[in-house]
Design a protein around this motif. Sequence first.
Motif, mmCIF file in Angstrom:
data_model
loop_
_atom_site.group_PDB
_atom_site.id
_atom_site.type_symbol
_atom_site.label_atom_id
_atom_site.label_comp_id
_atom_site.label_asym_id
_atom_site.label_seq_id
_atom_site.Cartn_x
_atom_site.Cartn_y
_atom_site.Cartn_z
ATOM 1 N N GLN A 62 38.115 36.714 77.526
ATOM 2 C CA GLN A 62 38.986 35.813 76.793
ATOM 3 C C GLN A 62 38.907 34.404 77.382
ATOM 4 O OE1 GLN A 62 40.846 38.553 78.538
ATOM 5 N NE2 GLN A 62 39.869 39.859 77.003
ATOM 6 N N GLU A 63 39.419 33.465 76.601
ATOM 7 C CA GLU A 63 39.419 32.046 76.968
ATOM 8 C C GLU A 63 38.002 31.548 77.290
ATOM 9 O OE1 GLU A 63 42.415 29.557 79.068
ATOM 10 O OE2 GLU A 63 43.424 31.478 79.402
ATOM 11 N N ASN A 79 40.768 28.803 73.420
ATOM 12 C CA ASN A 79 40.514 30.106 72.815
ATOM 13 C C ASN A 79 39.085 30.589 73.005
ATOM 14 O OD1 ASN A 79 43.193 30.055 71.919
ATOM 15 N ND2 ASN A 79 42.632 28.978 70.043
ATOM 16 N N GLN A 128 42.616 30.577 64.762
ATOM 17 C CA GLN A 128 42.437 30.636 66.208
ATOM 18 C C GLN A 128 41.585 31.846 66.592
ATOM 19 O OE1 GLN A 128 45.745 29.743 68.758
ATOM 20 N NE2 GLN A 128 46.898 28.786 67.095
ATOM 21 N N ARG A 171 41.010 34.579 68.543
ATOM 22 C CA ARG A 171 41.792 35.393 69.467
ATOM 23 C C ARG A 171 41.499 36.890 69.372
ATOM 24 N NH1 ARG A 171 45.766 32.973 72.115
ATOM 25 N NH2 ARG A 171 46.397 30.860 71.531
#
Length: 260
Positions: free
Chosen positions: A33-34, A63, A89, A91
């Motif tokens: 993630q990120e 994101n 987004q 995610r």
Amino acid sequence: MLIATYNINNVNRRLANLLAWLRARQPDVVCLQELKCLDRDFPASKLAQAGYGAVWLGQRTWNGVAILAGAAEPVLTRTALPGDDADLQSRYIEAAVGGILIACVYAPNGNPRPGPKFDYKLAWLERLRLHATRLRRTGAPIVLAGDFNVAPTELDIYPTNSWDEDALVQPESRAAFRKLVGRSWTDAIRALHSEQRIYTFWDYKRNRWARDAGLRLDHLLLSPDLAGRLVAAGVDREARGLEDASDHAPAWVVLGAGQA
């Protein structure tokens, strides 16, 4: 089968750390993630050189999510969480790896609260719950892995009052996580470490890593048919102590072989 989740906090900036961890740990599946990069900037070739196929969904700023598979190519099944076509987004991403459906989750932070960001967090978690229920009812073995941005209980945050107003620990956030887990999903780390303070995130501020002032925000949830295969679960804390490390450490589970 070793399945891990790792909020890498900028995949290109932390690439050396990620590659070193992959060499040392040799996980079969990793949810990242990120990413903090566009699709074209994702380091797919360097990960391939390290033996990992990947699917990813990039986005600048905070994101971006990816699923890595050792010596395999993940079979992409979904690149967005259903329920809100206006949500752009990055995610959520989903792929099949080794007979298991892997969902990589990066839930919204939700701060500041009250306000639209907190409302979005709760709505997103409810969308995740509804989608997870639909997936579970297919009968497929499933792992929901990622940064859920919820510390589910007081055991999942160091003793403090400094986070009392934060979205990560609000009663509504915790209730949304409990509702998601329900009676069907197994929180792998808590299942094997029911009374232990285990953290996956240590903020860069206020010397929190050195003080072990952490929170458990990164979770691996197992569908009912995988719960019986759970062998081990934990966090590779040492990754957080490296130079220029992410503020998260990898969390992981080991699943034993399924029945023939």
